[in-house]
Design a protein around this motif. Sequence first.
Motif, PDB file in Angstrom:
ATOM      1  N   ARG A  46      24.605  46.333  40.529  1.00  0.00           N
ATOM      2  CA  ARG A  46      23.913  47.609  40.301  1.00  0.00           C
ATOM      3  C   ARG A  46      22.587  47.369  39.589  1.00  0.00           C
ATOM      4  NH1 ARG A  46      29.547  49.823  38.627  1.00  0.00           N
ATOM      5  NH2 ARG A  46      30.322  50.304  40.701  1.00  0.00           N
ATOM      6  N   PHE A  47      22.572  46.441  38.651  1.00  0.00           N
ATOM      7  CA  PHE A  47      21.326  46.102  37.967  1.00  0.00           C
ATOM      8  C   PHE A  47      20.335  45.487  38.946  1.00  0.00           C
ATOM      9  CE2 PHE A  47      23.819  46.572  34.149  1.00  0.00           C
ATOM     10  CZ  PHE A  47      22.901  46.953  33.187  1.00  0.00           C
ATOM     11  N   ILE A  48      20.796  44.568  39.752  1.00  0.00           N
ATOM     12  CA  ILE A  48      19.914  43.881  40.697  1.00  0.00           C
ATOM     13  C   ILE A  48      19.342  44.871  41.707  1.00  0.00           C
ATOM     14  CG2 ILE A  48      19.862  42.170  42.568  1.00  0.00           C
ATOM     15  CD1 ILE A  48      21.975  40.590  40.844  1.00  0.00           C
ATOM     16  N   GLY A  49      20.175  45.790  42.194  1.00  0.00           N
ATOM     17  CA  GLY A  49      19.720  46.766  43.173  1.00  0.00           C
ATOM     18  C   GLY A  49      19.051  47.985  42.567  1.00  0.00           C
ATOM     19  N   GLY A  50      19.265  48.212  41.258  1.00  0.00           N
ATOM     20  CA  GLY A  50      18.671  49.367  40.597  1.00  0.00           C
ATOM     21  C   GLY A  50      19.289  50.687  41.030  1.00  0.00           C
ATOM     22  N   PHE A  51      20.615  50.715  41.175  1.00  0.00           N
ATOM     23  CA  PHE A  51      21.281  51.942  41.591  1.00  0.00           C
ATOM     24  C   PHE A  51      22.502  52.216  40.737  1.00  0.00           C
ATOM     25  CE2 PHE A  51      22.701  48.450  44.295  1.00  0.00           C
ATOM     26  CZ  PHE A  51      24.085  48.515  44.184  1.00  0.00           C
ATOM     27  N   ASP A  52      22.913  53.500  40.723  1.00  0.00           N
ATOM     28  CA  ASP A  52      24.053  53.892  39.904  1.00  0.00           C
ATOM     29  C   ASP A  52      25.364  53.689  40.648  1.00  0.00           C
ATOM     30  OD1 ASP A  52      24.438  56.079  41.617  1.00  0.00           O
ATOM     31  OD2 ASP A  52      23.560  57.518  40.233  1.00  0.00           O
ATOM     32  N   PRO A  57      19.499  55.575  43.565  1.00  0.00           N
ATOM     33  CA  PRO A  57      18.559  54.727  42.816  1.00  0.00           C
ATOM     34  C   PRO A  57      18.325  55.280  41.416  1.00  0.00           C
ATOM     35  CG  PRO A  57      17.446  55.845  44.648  1.00  0.00           C
ATOM     36  CD  PRO A  57      18.878  56.230  44.711  1.00  0.00           C
ATOM     37  N   TRP A  58      18.218  54.357  40.445  1.00  0.00           N
ATOM     38  CA  TRP A  58      17.871  54.757  39.087  1.00  0.00           C
ATOM     39  C   TRP A  58      16.436  55.256  39.069  1.00  0.00           C
ATOM     40  CZ3 TRP A  58      19.669  49.502  36.777  1.00  0.00           C
ATOM     41  CH2 TRP A  58      21.051  49.529  36.540  1.00  0.00           C
ATOM     42  N   LYS A  59      16.156  56.211  38.206  1.00  0.00           N
ATOM     43  CA  LYS A  59      14.772  56.627  37.997  1.00  0.00           C
ATOM     44  C   LYS A  59      14.048  55.443  37.365  1.00  0.00           C
ATOM     45  CE  LYS A  59      11.824  59.982  35.798  1.00  0.00           C
ATOM     46  NZ  LYS A  59      11.712  61.076  34.853  1.00  0.00           N
ATOM     47  N   MET A  60      12.894  55.100  37.918  1.00  0.00           N
ATOM     48  CA  MET A  60      12.148  53.954  37.409  1.00  0.00           C
ATOM     49  C   MET A  60      11.720  54.219  35.976  1.00  0.00           C
ATOM     50  SD  MET A  60       8.819  52.027  38.943  1.00  0.00           S
ATOM     51  CE  MET A  60       9.482  50.554  39.687  1.00  0.00           C
ATOM     52  N   SER A  61      11.901  53.231  35.139  1.00  0.00           N
ATOM     53  CA  SER A  61      11.523  53.378  33.732  1.00  0.00           C
ATOM     54  C   SER A  61      10.010  53.265  33.574  1.00  0.00           C
ATOM     55  CB  SER A  61      12.205  52.301  32.880  1.00  0.00           C
ATOM     56  OG  SER A  61      11.688  51.024  33.169  1.00  0.00           O
ATOM     57  N   TRP A  62       9.530  53.817  32.478  1.00  0.00           N
ATOM     58  CA  TRP A  62       8.113  53.762  32.166  1.00  0.00           C
ATOM     59  C   TRP A  62       7.665  52.312  32.020  1.00  0.00           C
ATOM     60  CZ3 TRP A  62       5.501  52.143  27.735  1.00  0.00           C
ATOM     61  CH2 TRP A  62       4.157  52.494  27.700  1.00  0.00           C
ATOM     62  N   ARG A  63       8.470  51.496  31.336  1.00  0.00           N
ATOM     63  CA  ARG A  63       8.116  50.092  31.131  1.00  0.00           C
ATOM     64  C   ARG A  63       8.031  49.363  32.470  1.00  0.00           C
ATOM     65  NH1 ARG A  63       9.819  45.661  32.385  1.00  0.00           N
ATOM     66  NH2 ARG A  63      11.841  46.512  32.908  1.00  0.00           N
ATOM     67  N   ALA A  64       8.986  49.593  33.357  1.00  0.00           N
ATOM     68  CA  ALA A  64       8.963  48.927  34.661  1.00  0.00           C
ATOM     69  C   ALA A  64       7.734  49.335  35.464  1.00  0.00           C
ATOM     70  CB  ALA A  64      10.236  49.260  35.438  1.00  0.00           C
ATOM     71  N   ARG A  65       7.372  50.606  35.384  1.00  0.00           N
ATOM     72  CA  ARG A  65       6.198  51.095  36.109  1.00  0.00           C
ATOM     73  C   ARG A  65       4.921  50.458  35.557  1.00  0.00           C
ATOM     74  NH1 ARG A  65       7.874  55.847  37.014  1.00  0.00           N
ATOM     75  NH2 ARG A  65       7.631  56.603  34.898  1.00  0.00           N
ATOM     76  N   MET A  66       4.800  50.379  34.234  1.00  0.00           N
ATOM     77  CA  MET A  66       3.595  49.834  33.595  1.00  0.00           C
ATOM     78  C   MET A  66       3.455  48.326  33.818  1.00  0.00           C
ATOM     79  SD  MET A  66       2.075  52.433  32.382  1.00  0.00           S
ATOM     80  CE  MET A  66       0.833  51.717  31.351  1.00  0.00           C
ATOM     81  N   GLN A  67       4.578  47.620  33.890  1.00  0.00           N
ATOM     82  CA  GLN A  67       4.543  46.164  33.996  1.00  0.00           C
ATOM     83  C   GLN A  67       4.887  45.656  35.399  1.00  0.00           C
ATOM     84  OE1 GLN A  67       7.316  44.858  30.993  1.00  0.00           O
ATOM     85  NE2 GLN A  67       5.888  45.241  29.328  1.00  0.00           N
ATOM     86  N   SER A  68       5.000  46.568  36.348  1.00  0.00           N
ATOM     87  CA  SER A  68       5.440  46.212  37.703  1.00  0.00           C
ATOM     88  C   SER A  68       6.742  45.418  37.649  1.00  0.00           C
ATOM     89  CB  SER A  68       4.361  45.409  38.433  1.00  0.00           C
ATOM     90  OG  SER A  68       3.197  46.186  38.583  1.00  0.00           O
ATOM     91  N   GLY A  69       7.624  45.894  36.800  1.00  0.00           N
ATOM     92  CA  GLY A  69       8.907  45.216  36.620  1.00  0.00           C
ATOM     93  C   GLY A  69      10.054  45.993  37.237  1.00  0.00           C
ATOM     94  N   GLU A  70      11.246  45.716  36.745  1.00  0.00           N
ATOM     95  CA  GLU A  70      12.444  46.373  37.253  1.00  0.00           C
ATOM     96  C   GLU A  70      13.121  47.133  36.113  1.00  0.00           C
ATOM     97  OE1 GLU A  70      14.687  43.873  40.214  1.00  0.00           O
ATOM     98  OE2 GLU A  70      13.402  42.362  39.273  1.00  0.00           O
ATOM     99  N   THR A  71      13.637  48.303  36.420  1.00  0.00           N
ATOM    100  CA  THR A  71      14.281  49.150  35.433  1.00  0.00           C
ATOM    101  C   THR A  71      15.543  48.477  34.897  1.00  0.00           C
ATOM    102  OG1 THR A  71      13.394  51.103  36.498  1.00  0.00           O
ATOM    103  CG2 THR A  71      15.311  51.435  35.089  1.00  0.00           C
ATOM    104  N   LEU A  72      15.671  48.482  33.567  1.00  0.00           N
ATOM    105  CA  LEU A  72      16.796  47.897  32.817  1.00  0.00           C
ATOM    106  C   LEU A  72      16.927  46.384  32.994  1.00  0.00           C
ATOM    107  CD1 LEU A  72      19.712  50.498  33.179  1.00  0.00           C
ATOM    108  CD2 LEU A  72      17.843  50.453  31.524  1.00  0.00           C
ATOM    109  N   ARG A  73      15.830  45.723  33.428  1.00  0.00           N
ATOM    110  CA  ARG A  73      15.918  44.274  33.626  1.00  0.00           C
ATOM    111  C   ARG A  73      14.746  43.528  33.003  1.00  0.00           C
ATOM    112  NH1 ARG A  73      17.074  42.438  39.347  1.00  0.00           N
ATOM    113  NH2 ARG A  73      17.253  40.503  38.216  1.00  0.00           N
ATOM    114  N   ASP A  74      14.239  44.008  31.902  1.00  0.00           N
ATOM    115  CA  ASP A  74      13.107  43.340  31.255  1.00  0.00           C
ATOM    116  C   ASP A  74      13.491  41.918  30.864  1.00  0.00           C
ATOM    117  OD1 ASP A  74      10.636  42.883  30.035  1.00  0.00           O
ATOM    118  OD2 ASP A  74      11.256  43.812  28.155  1.00  0.00           O
ATOM    119  N   THR A  75      14.546  41.776  30.066  1.00  0.00           N
ATOM    120  CA  THR A  75      14.981  40.443  29.636  1.00  0.00           C
ATOM    121  C   THR A  75      16.271  40.011  30.312  1.00  0.00           C
ATOM    122  OG1 THR A  75      16.311  41.293  27.804  1.00  0.00           O
ATOM    123  CG2 THR A  75      13.973  40.821  27.349  1.00  0.00           C
ATOM    124  N   GLY A  76      17.007  40.947  30.895  1.00  0.00           N
ATOM    125  CA  GLY A  76      18.296  40.636  31.505  1.00  0.00           C
ATOM    126  C   GLY A  76      19.441  40.617  30.513  1.00  0.00           C
TER     127      GLY A  76
END
Length: 165
Positions: A46-52, A57-76
């Motif tokens: 679910r983390f890898i796919g970004g879905f509940d 799909p999870w709503k994209m986090s602000w941090r992921a949007r700003m850093q072109s990253g993945e929601t809930l996966r900044d450090t893993g």
Amino acid sequence: MAFAIKIDSNSSAIEAVMSQLLDIDAEKARLYEDIGLALTTSVQERFIGGFDVDGNPWKMSWRARMQSGETLRDTGRLMNSYTYNVLSNGVEVGTNVFYAPYLHFGATILPKTSQYITFAVGSHYRKVKQVVNPPRTQLGINSADEEMILNIVGSFIDEYLLRGT
């Protein structure tokens, strides 16, 4: 009145299977281990796919949007912290990361001592009155998980019964 089923048989094959079923308790920990591993893998997918849990799909986090990253996966850290514990009567899956419930259920974060929450955005600071984290469920058992568990249990019973015959 108590309910009971009594099976009498002159068949040594039936007696062998019945005696194995009586000893199945000794092997249940291995079954729970397999289920725990499968459910932990499901959570990590679910983390890898970004879905509940329901596949949304999870709503994209602000941090992921700003850093072109993945929601809930900044450090893993959170994804990799999920594990399972085998119990005498089942298995539990979870994490000891303190902020996991706030991400799973969602939360509104308010400032503790001042009027604003201040945080860095690149080289600038941003001030907000609150931060609203939408729920992004990670834990739960969906229909695919149920099917997987039933397959594990079925395979366990098949293997257990076939091993002794």
